[in-house]
Design a protein around this motif. Structure first.
Motif, PDB file in Angstrom:
ATOM      1  N   HIS A 137      42.038  34.634  33.697  1.00  0.00           N
ATOM      2  CA  HIS A 137      41.350  35.739  34.357  1.00  0.00           C
ATOM      3  C   HIS A 137      40.598  35.069  35.515  1.00  0.00           C
ATOM      4  O   HIS A 137      40.562  35.798  36.743  1.00  0.00           O
ATOM      5  CB  HIS A 137      40.432  36.396  33.320  1.00  0.00           C
ATOM      6  CG  HIS A 137      39.749  37.473  33.806  1.00  0.00           C
ATOM      7  ND1 HIS A 137      38.735  37.678  34.546  1.00  0.00           N
ATOM      8  CD2 HIS A 137      40.316  38.886  34.037  1.00  0.00           C
ATOM      9  CE1 HIS A 137      38.419  38.892  35.028  1.00  0.00           C
ATOM     10  NE2 HIS A 137      39.240  39.774  34.786  1.00  0.00           N
ATOM     11  N   HIS A 141      41.664  36.807  39.034  1.00  0.00           N
ATOM     12  CA  HIS A 141      41.102  38.068  39.362  1.00  0.00           C
ATOM     13  C   HIS A 141      39.483  37.609  39.803  1.00  0.00           C
ATOM     14  O   HIS A 141      38.887  38.504  40.654  1.00  0.00           O
ATOM     15  CB  HIS A 141      40.541  38.781  38.140  1.00  0.00           C
ATOM     16  CG  HIS A 141      41.823  39.467  37.424  1.00  0.00           C
ATOM     17  ND1 HIS A 141      42.589  40.354  38.025  1.00  0.00           N
ATOM     18  CD2 HIS A 141      42.920  38.918  36.534  1.00  0.00           C
ATOM     19  CE1 HIS A 141      43.970  40.655  37.140  1.00  0.00           C
ATOM     20  NE2 HIS A 141      43.606  39.796  36.425  1.00  0.00           N
ATOM     21  N   ASN A 142      39.086  36.441  39.613  1.00  0.00           N
ATOM     22  CA  ASN A 142      37.447  36.210  40.309  1.00  0.00           C
ATOM     23  C   ASN A 142      37.873  35.554  41.659  1.00  0.00           C
ATOM     24  O   ASN A 142      38.724  34.708  41.942  1.00  0.00           O
ATOM     25  CB  ASN A 142      36.926  35.074  39.611  1.00  0.00           C
ATOM     26  CG  ASN A 142      35.930  34.618  39.848  1.00  0.00           C
ATOM     27  OD1 ASN A 142      35.606  33.800  40.998  1.00  0.00           O
ATOM     28  ND2 ASN A 142      34.668  34.989  39.433  1.00  0.00           N
ATOM     29  N   ARG A 146      40.442  32.661  42.714  1.00  0.00           N
ATOM     30  CA  ARG A 146      41.693  32.840  43.252  1.00  0.00           C
ATOM     31  C   ARG A 146      41.655  32.084  44.621  1.00  0.00           C
ATOM     32  O   ARG A 146      42.815  31.382  45.077  1.00  0.00           O
ATOM     33  CB  ARG A 146      41.609  34.426  43.905  1.00  0.00           C
ATOM     34  CG  ARG A 146      42.238  35.289  42.605  1.00  0.00           C
ATOM     35  CD  ARG A 146      42.097  36.625  43.168  1.00  0.00           C
ATOM     36  NE  ARG A 146      43.202  37.074  44.210  1.00  0.00           N
ATOM     37  CZ  ARG A 146      44.292  37.106  44.012  1.00  0.00           C
ATOM     38  NH1 ARG A 146      44.687  37.282  42.893  1.00  0.00           N
ATOM     39  NH2 ARG A 146      45.010  37.528  45.250  1.00  0.00           N
ATOM     40  N   ASN A 198      50.560  35.172  40.129  1.00  0.00           N
ATOM     41  CA  ASN A 198      49.884  36.362  40.871  1.00  0.00           C
ATOM     42  C   ASN A 198      50.623  37.518  40.819  1.00  0.00           C
ATOM     43  O   ASN A 198      50.172  38.950  40.814  1.00  0.00           O
ATOM     44  CB  ASN A 198      49.707  36.101  42.461  1.00  0.00           C
ATOM     45  CG  ASN A 198      48.430  35.293  42.835  1.00  0.00           C
ATOM     46  OD1 ASN A 198      47.256  36.019  42.590  1.00  0.00           O
ATOM     47  ND2 ASN A 198      48.554  33.952  42.708  1.00  0.00           N
ATOM     48  N   ARG A 201      49.813  39.728  37.634  1.00  0.00           N
ATOM     49  CA  ARG A 201      48.449  39.833  37.266  1.00  0.00           C
ATOM     50  C   ARG A 201      47.729  41.002  36.874  1.00  0.00           C
ATOM     51  O   ARG A 201      46.697  41.033  36.042  1.00  0.00           O
ATOM     52  CB  ARG A 201      47.595  38.823  38.343  1.00  0.00           C
ATOM     53  CG  ARG A 201      47.452  39.650  39.410  1.00  0.00           C
ATOM     54  CD  ARG A 201      46.912  39.055  40.800  1.00  0.00           C
ATOM     55  NE  ARG A 201      46.382  39.870  41.914  1.00  0.00           N
ATOM     56  CZ  ARG A 201      45.185  40.562  42.022  1.00  0.00           C
ATOM     57  NH1 ARG A 201      44.321  40.341  41.071  1.00  0.00           N
ATOM     58  NH2 ARG A 201      44.880  41.077  43.248  1.00  0.00           N
ATOM     59  N   LEU A 202      48.393  42.001  37.277  1.00  0.00           N
ATOM     60  CA  LEU A 202      48.080  43.165  36.854  1.00  0.00           C
ATOM     61  C   LEU A 202      48.853  43.747  35.705  1.00  0.00           C
ATOM     62  O   LEU A 202      48.527  44.881  35.269  1.00  0.00           O
ATOM     63  CB  LEU A 202      48.287  44.207  38.027  1.00  0.00           C
ATOM     64  CG  LEU A 202      47.568  44.002  39.155  1.00  0.00           C
ATOM     65  CD1 LEU A 202      47.962  44.880  40.360  1.00  0.00           C
ATOM     66  CD2 LEU A 202      46.094  43.859  39.342  1.00  0.00           C
TER      67      LEU A 202
END
Length: 269
Positions: A137, A141-142, A146, A198, A201-202
């Protein structure tokens, strides 16, 4: 073997194997291909006809004209539906099963969200997607994470240094370290890792919704974890397991590297 042309996404390559009649859609772990489950020749292959998909940046699957900006933004969960839609276009709508290992579980669980009424079995091995894993995460996401991930991708020394540090903390064992190191020892491999993680990632399933659908549609659920797995351990999945009415759960004396001959022999017994 064959291909699915997914609108707006690309061409997905799949491998076919297994001697059973029940169709099973399978999603492999990082650094592998859709052939990964071929080793399960005594336990899984006799029951199913497997369609093992190559992830993008793996095997022969290719994104169609995606820019780096699009890749880093990530594919949407809605795009996973097209796997089933296009597979049904070829083979007809029918009941299926799904199987996945590690990061591949994200796709399998999203298919359960969308097509639970057509799924007979779900088999998950060391699955991602059942909980939030802080290290992944952070880099996906951070903003700081990233940026660090991007830097590590371009640097010859930073990624190996981080990997060694992570091993020292006990988050990964020696076998997982060696596997991971072999995937970052060249610039192209580091770039493929960066793009792969990436891109997906969603793709985070709603674990509570998935559990409710498994219960509602009485989907047969087999969950397998490595007792020495520091990446996706059984302990992190316990909230999900607790929501299931009737799951078969195994914890085998292995690490994260689960899809091997020893697992096949264990399941066959």
């Amino acid at each position: 073997m064959g291909y699915l042309q997914l609108p707006g996404l690309g061409k997905v390559h799949f491998h076919e194997y297994g001697t059973g009649n029940k169709p099973l859609l399978a999603f492999h772990g990082y650094g592998m291909t859709g052939k990964q489950f071929h080793v399960l020749e005594q336990s899984i292959l006799p029951q199913y006809h497997i369609y093992g998909f190559d992830h993008f940046f793996h095997g022969d699957s290719k994104l169609d004209g995606w820019t780096e900006k699009q890749i880093l933004a990530g594919m949407s969960k809605n795009m996973v539906r097209s796997y089933m839609q296009e597979w049904f276009n070829i083979y007809g709508e029918q009941r299926i099963s799904v199987m996945a290992y590690s990061i591949g579980a994200n796709l399998a669980l999203i298919l359960v969200e969308e097509y639970a009424h057509l799924i007979d079995d779900i088999i998950l091995m060391a699955p991602d997607g059942l909980s939030v894993y802080k290290s992944l995460h952070f880099i996906l996401h951070n903003p700081l994470g990233r940026a660090l991930f991007s830097w590590a991708t371009k640097s010859k020394w930073l990624a190996p240094f981080i990997l060694k540090t992570v091993k020292k903390t006990g988050l990964i064992d020696e076998s997982l370290y060696q596997i991971a190191y072999n995937e970052i020892d060249t610039e192209q491999k580091r770039l493929d890792t960066y793009y792969t993680l990436n891109l997906i990632r969603l793709l985070k399933p709603d674990a509570a919704a998935v559990a409710a659908l498994i219960n509602q549609h009485k989907i047969k659920c087999l969950l397998i974890f490595g007792r020495h797995d520091h990446l996706f351990p059984k302990s992190a999945a316990m909230p999900f397991i607790g929501m299931l009415d009737d799951a078969e759960v195994h914890e085998v004396t292995l690490g994260h590297w689960l899809v091997i001959k020893a697992l096949d022999e264990y399941l066959a017994k």
